[in-house]
Design a protein around this motif. Structure first.
Motif, PDB file in Angstrom:
ATOM      1  N   ARG A 137      25.742 -30.948 -13.094  1.00  0.00           N
ATOM      2  CA  ARG A 137      26.521 -30.918 -14.334  1.00  0.00           C
ATOM      3  C   ARG A 137      25.955 -29.869 -15.295  1.00  0.00           C
ATOM      4  O   ARG A 137      26.694 -29.062 -15.876  1.00  0.00           O
ATOM      5  N   GLU A 140      26.879 -26.452 -13.933  1.00  0.00           N
ATOM      6  CA  GLU A 140      28.309 -26.171 -14.044  1.00  0.00           C
ATOM      7  C   GLU A 140      28.681 -25.854 -15.491  1.00  0.00           C
ATOM      8  O   GLU A 140      29.489 -24.957 -15.759  1.00  0.00           O
ATOM      9  N   GLU A 141      28.076 -26.572 -16.442  1.00  0.00           N
ATOM     10  CA  GLU A 141      28.377 -26.344 -17.863  1.00  0.00           C
ATOM     11  C   GLU A 141      28.035 -24.930 -18.319  1.00  0.00           C
ATOM     12  O   GLU A 141      28.725 -24.368 -19.162  1.00  0.00           O
ATOM     13  N   ARG A 146      29.127 -22.666  -8.743  1.00  0.00           N
ATOM     14  CA  ARG A 146      30.582 -22.764  -8.617  1.00  0.00           C
ATOM     15  C   ARG A 146      31.062 -24.123  -9.122  1.00  0.00           C
ATOM     16  O   ARG A 146      30.346 -25.127  -8.970  1.00  0.00           O
ATOM     17  N   PRO A 147      32.224 -24.178  -9.710  1.00  0.00           N
ATOM     18  CA  PRO A 147      32.735 -25.465 -10.212  1.00  0.00           C
ATOM     19  C   PRO A 147      33.149 -26.376  -9.046  1.00  0.00           C
ATOM     20  O   PRO A 147      33.510 -25.908  -7.972  1.00  0.00           O
ATOM     21  N   GLY A 148      33.071 -27.665  -9.295  1.00  0.00           N
ATOM     22  CA  GLY A 148      33.595 -28.645  -8.351  1.00  0.00           C
ATOM     23  C   GLY A 148      32.644 -29.106  -7.267  1.00  0.00           C
ATOM     24  O   GLY A 148      33.043 -29.871  -6.388  1.00  0.00           O
ATOM     25  N   VAL A 149      31.388 -28.682  -7.293  1.00  0.00           N
ATOM     26  CA  VAL A 149      30.431 -29.150  -6.285  1.00  0.00           C
ATOM     27  C   VAL A 149      30.104 -30.607  -6.593  1.00  0.00           C
ATOM     28  O   VAL A 149      29.704 -30.944  -7.705  1.00  0.00           O
ATOM     29  N   THR A 150      30.284 -31.470  -5.609  1.00  0.00           N
ATOM     30  CA  THR A 150      29.995 -32.895  -5.812  1.00  0.00           C
ATOM     31  C   THR A 150      28.575 -33.210  -5.352  1.00  0.00           C
ATOM     32  O   THR A 150      27.956 -32.440  -4.613  1.00  0.00           O
ATOM     33  N   ASP A 153      28.543 -33.259  -1.635  1.00  0.00           N
ATOM     34  CA  ASP A 153      28.480 -31.905  -1.063  1.00  0.00           C
ATOM     35  C   ASP A 153      27.039 -31.418  -1.051  1.00  0.00           C
ATOM     36  O   ASP A 153      26.539 -30.908  -0.046  1.00  0.00           O
TER      37      ASP A 153
END
Length: 192
Positions: A137, A140-141, A146-150, A153
């Motif tokens: 998080r 990503e902020e 890359r956005p959306g990595v869980t 993952d």
């Protein structure tokens, strides 16, 4: 007077518990089948004290692992306070790799304990997931991954760490693997 005595007894019990965990970690890393009586003796406690804290071998092994995983997970927030998010993530992954390689000897004992615990969730898994989510998080902020990595993952991407043995060649292999993971996380990041 009684409150003072009770506090001292609780303090002694906590110290015994910590000593048992410390000795058990060292002994179980050497051999998954070390007798609990050996652990109690080396910890300087009686078998009754050991069993009062840990009613079974499985309970002891799971608590060791949970305790160690909590320490690794707690490192994530500490790193984020003192480093840029991408540096914190990469350093934390290195910390996790060192932990994984150091615990290679405990793998047999842990596997037996988890099998005996009838499929309960792996100890420390929730704490590790929270640490990963915090690091992802933060990155990503600021746009460093890359956005959306869980978290799933990410954990799958680094799962190979648990297969790497200790030693210089294992450490070099872990660094290469983690550099590949970081490169993959950065690909398509908006801030890079």
């Amino acid at each position: 007077m009684r409150a003072e005595r009770d506090a001292r007894l609780r303090s002694d019990a906590a110290a015994n518990r910590e000593r048992i965990l410390e000795v058990a970690l060292a002994e179980l890393t050497r051999s998954a089948d070390v007798p609990l009586s050996t652990i109690a003796k080396k910890a300087g406690v009686g078998q009754g004290t050991l069993y009062r804290h840990f009613p079974s071998r499985e309970a002891l092994v799971l608590e060791i692992y949970r305790h160690e995983m909590r320490q690794v997970a707690d490192t994530a927030a500490e790193l984020l306070r003192t480093r840029a998010p991408d540096q914190a993530l990469r350093e934390w992954m290195g910390h996790l790799a060192r932990f994984a390689m150091a615990k290679a000897g405990l793998a047999d004992a842990l596997h037996k304990a988890i099998s005996a615990s009838c499929g309960q969730e792996k100890p420390g898994h929730g704490q590790m997931t929270e640490a990963v989510a915090l690091l992802l998080r933060a990155n990503e902020e600021v746009g460093t991954i890359r956005p959306g990595v869980t978290t799933d993952d990410f954990l799958l991407a680094i799962a190979g760490l648990w297969q790497i043995g200790p030693g210089a060649s294992g450490q070099a292999r872990a660094r290469r693997l983690l550099d590949l993971v970081m490169d993959g996380l950065r690909t398509g990041a908006p801030g890079v």
